[in-house]
Design a protein around this motif. Structure first.
Motif, PDB file in Angstrom:
ATOM      1  N   VAL A  67       0.840  -1.198   0.000  1.00 59.96           N
ATOM      2  CA  VAL A  67       0.000   0.000   0.000  1.00 59.96           C
ATOM      3  C   VAL A  67       0.876   1.250   0.000  1.00 59.96           C
ATOM      4  O   VAL A  67       0.633   2.193  -0.748  1.00 59.96           O
ATOM      5  N   VAL A 106      -7.787  -2.852   1.595  1.00 62.53           N
ATOM      6  CA  VAL A 106      -6.847  -2.931   0.488  1.00 62.53           C
ATOM      7  C   VAL A 106      -7.568  -3.624  -0.671  1.00 62.53           C
ATOM      8  O   VAL A 106      -8.262  -4.620  -0.468  1.00 62.53           O
ATOM      9  N   PHE A 152      -6.128   1.209  -2.196  1.00 61.79           N
ATOM     10  CA  PHE A 152      -6.328   1.343  -0.760  1.00 61.79           C
ATOM     11  C   PHE A 152      -7.449   2.342  -0.529  1.00 61.79           C
ATOM     12  O   PHE A 152      -7.537   3.359  -1.225  1.00 61.79           O
TER      13      PHE A 152
END
Length: 151
Positions: free
Chosen positions: A17, A51, A62
């Protein structure tokens, strides 16, 4: 893009992420993901972070939101705080998927809308938010746009 799914933010996904790429100019509209992740520690009951993973298991997005019916500011009660889609996945439905899942979560929690607060400007997120159904409804004291999706 294939099949997408949401998973909870975890130690296994946070590095990916944090490494999501952006298109040129987008970085001025985002603070580091780790700033938003800190909200989970401060307010774990109301923070919702997920996510987006593609069918190959790659992290492609995200989304972070907050649900707090008691927040004194109406536009922070059910709010999309952050959405990041990897530069290579932008335009392929990842962001729309994340917003649809967020709206479903808000509905399941009994909210009748989801707000988002953003800074308008060239290269900013306004066009995306309009495409996925947000409508500007107000402005913050700092001149940021407050937009909402009614559920």
């Amino acid at each position: 893009m294939g099949e997408l799914r949401l998973v909870e933010l975890s130690a296994a996904t946070i590095v990916a992420v944090n490494n999501l790429s952006l298109k040129p100019g987008q970085e001025e509209y985002l603070s580091p993901v780790s700033y938003g992740v800190a909200a989970t520690v401060v307010n774990p009951q109301s923070t919702w972070q997920r996510v987006v993973v593609d069918d190959g298991g790659a992290v492609v997005g995200f989304v972070s939101a907050n649900f707090d019916a008691d927040d004194p500011q109406e536009h922070f009660r059910s709010v999309l705080w952050r959405i990041n889609v990897d530069a290579d996945a932008q335009g392929s439905g990842v962001g729309r998927f994340a917003v649809e899942k967020l709206v479903a979560e808000a509905r399941d929690r009994g909210f009748d809308h989801v707000d988002v607060v953003y800074e308008a400007g060239e290269g900013g997120p306004e066009a995306f938010f309009t495409r996925v159904g947000f409508t500007p409804v107000d402005e913050t004291e700092y001149g940021e746009v407050i937009a909402e999706i009614r559920i």
